[in-house]
Design an enzyme around this catalytic site. Structure first.
Site, mmCIF file in Angstrom:
data_model
loop_
_atom_site.group_PDB
_atom_site.id
_atom_site.type_symbol
_atom_site.label_atom_id
_atom_site.label_comp_id
_atom_site.label_asym_id
_atom_site.label_seq_id
_atom_site.Cartn_x
_atom_site.Cartn_y
_atom_site.Cartn_z
ATOM 1 N N ASN A 70 -28.282 -14.027 5.838
ATOM 2 C CA ASN A 70 -29.646 -13.549 5.642
ATOM 3 C C ASN A 70 -30.017 -13.476 4.163
ATOM 4 O O ASN A 70 -31.181 -13.636 3.790
ATOM 5 C CB ASN A 70 -29.816 -12.164 6.273
ATOM 6 C CG ASN A 70 -29.789 -12.239 7.781
ATOM 7 O OD1 ASN A 70 -29.963 -13.301 8.358
ATOM 8 N ND2 ASN A 70 -29.556 -11.105 8.427
ATOM 9 N N ASP A 184 -21.181 -2.696 3.509
ATOM 10 C CA ASP A 184 -21.131 -3.844 4.416
ATOM 11 C C ASP A 184 -19.728 -4.431 4.447
ATOM 12 O O ASP A 184 -19.533 -5.646 4.322
ATOM 13 C CB ASP A 184 -22.147 -4.907 3.979
ATOM 14 C CG ASP A 184 -22.532 -5.855 5.116
ATOM 15 O OD1 ASP A 184 -22.254 -5.528 6.288
ATOM 16 O OD2 ASP A 184 -23.115 -6.920 4.831
#
Length: 351
Positions: A70, A184
């Site tokens: 992304n 993350d």
């Protein structure tokens, strides 16, 4: 309320698949260049990333696509003059410049062998879009996610996982001491070299926390839902606040389980990682653990349990996990050798 929350999560990255390496169209032409055998650029981390660097985008030729996500596309590139190899992360349009600046700012604070180095921030085009690229250290084994996929779902041996955990924890300890939360942590964001080194990468949603102690209000949903801790996945159920460092520990725990299982461990094999399925597994299911019949040492089981407590206040800290017998009691030479062999085997042309 459930419908509202589901709509909000529709923008999140729920995918567990990271594309494997795809040859770039210019690879054949690059191979014809009269260069000595290619080598990765030096990985010392003493120079912060800067726009005022000696590098220009035109100095590099693209060799391969390393991955897409992304946030942007990562290319393997070769410096035309020196033939040194790097990774080039080109941010997507639409806020890409701000994201790259934030990531470069984080990386400029680091000088750790357990964190990927950013050499420079470069304009990605001459257009007015503001696109930029990060020139990064190339780690030759790729991500642990890619290594696992090249192993066709075969589980990592416990000794290799212990080395992954030890080095990832060393990187997190370095970051947390500087008030940086990664947010993350997952196999795709842990890079491994054929020398058996592990480095944290992709700081696109990382945060530099204020010096005050205590929990922090959850930011807008960002990251990979499958690796979010319960308090990040459903912040409304936790008063909208969470401990970012404990969230990193949860991501590491899920990563360890995944490497041992050879697949994403919180859902049954083959089940689609939808928002609803992940919500049930992460927020309402039993704490993730190794199956009773799985071959695993008591130290490994205890380590996983310490990482994956549902209540973030009961989760072990990075410092406590570094002292855990699974990490501190490992045979360092044997663990490093196991990881080095595993990554080298997965990176060989025949694999």
């Amino acid at each position: 309320m459930a419908l509202i929350r589901e709509k909000r999560f529709s923008q999140m990255n729920l995918s567990l698949h990271v594309p494997s390496r795809v040859p770039f169209q210019d690879a054949a032409a690059a191979a014809r260049r009269q260069c000595p055998p290619p080598v990765a650029a030096a990985s010392t981390s003493s120079t912060p990333a800067s726009r005022a660097s000696q590098f220009r985008l035109a100095d590099f030729e693209r060799v391969a696509v390393l991955g897409r996500g992304n946030g942007g596309t990562v290319f393997k590139v070769r410096h035309r003059e020196t033939c040194a190899l790097y990774a080039l992360k080109v941010q997507h349009s639409g806020g890409g410049g701000e994201l790259a600046d934030a990531e470069a700012d984080i990386l400029s604070r680091t000088a750790s062998p357990f964190v990927v180095r950013c050499h420079a921030v470069l304009p990605a085009s001459a257009s007015a879009s503001g696109d930029v690229a990060l020139l990064l250290e190339l780690v030759d084994g790729g991500s642990l996610d890619a290594v696992a996929r090249r192993r066709a779902g075969a589980a990592f041996p416990e000794a290799a996982v212990a080395e992954v955990a030890a080095q990832a924890l060393s990187g997190l300890a370095y970051l947390h001491a500087r008030r940086v939360a990664h947010l993350d942590v997952k196999p795709a964001n842990l890079l491994a070299s054929t020398d058996g080194e592990v480095k944290l990468a992709d700081f696109g949603i990382a945060r530099v926390l204020p010096p005050r102690a205590g929990d922090h209000r959850a930011p807008p949903y960002a990251g990979t839902a499958a690796y979010m801790s319960p308090e990040r996945f459903d912040p409304e159920a936790h008063g909208g606040r969470y401990d970012p460092f404990a969230a990193d520990v949860w991501g590491l725990g899920v990563t360890v389980l995944e490497l041992l299982a050879g697949r994403y461990p919180l859902l049954p094999a083959g089940q689609k990682p939808s928002w609803a399925a992940l919500m049930c597994a992460i927020c309402f299911g039993e704490p993730p653990a190794l199956p009773d019949g799985a071959a695993a040492s008591p130290e490994l089981r205890g380590f996983v349990a310490a990482c994956l407590r549902k209540d973030h206040r009961e989760r072990a800290s990075v410092g406590e996990l570094l002292a855990h017998p699974f990490v501190a009691g490992r045979d360092v030479a044997a663990s490093r050798r196991a990881l080095r062999w595993l990554v080298a085997e997965a990176s060989s042309p025949s694999s």
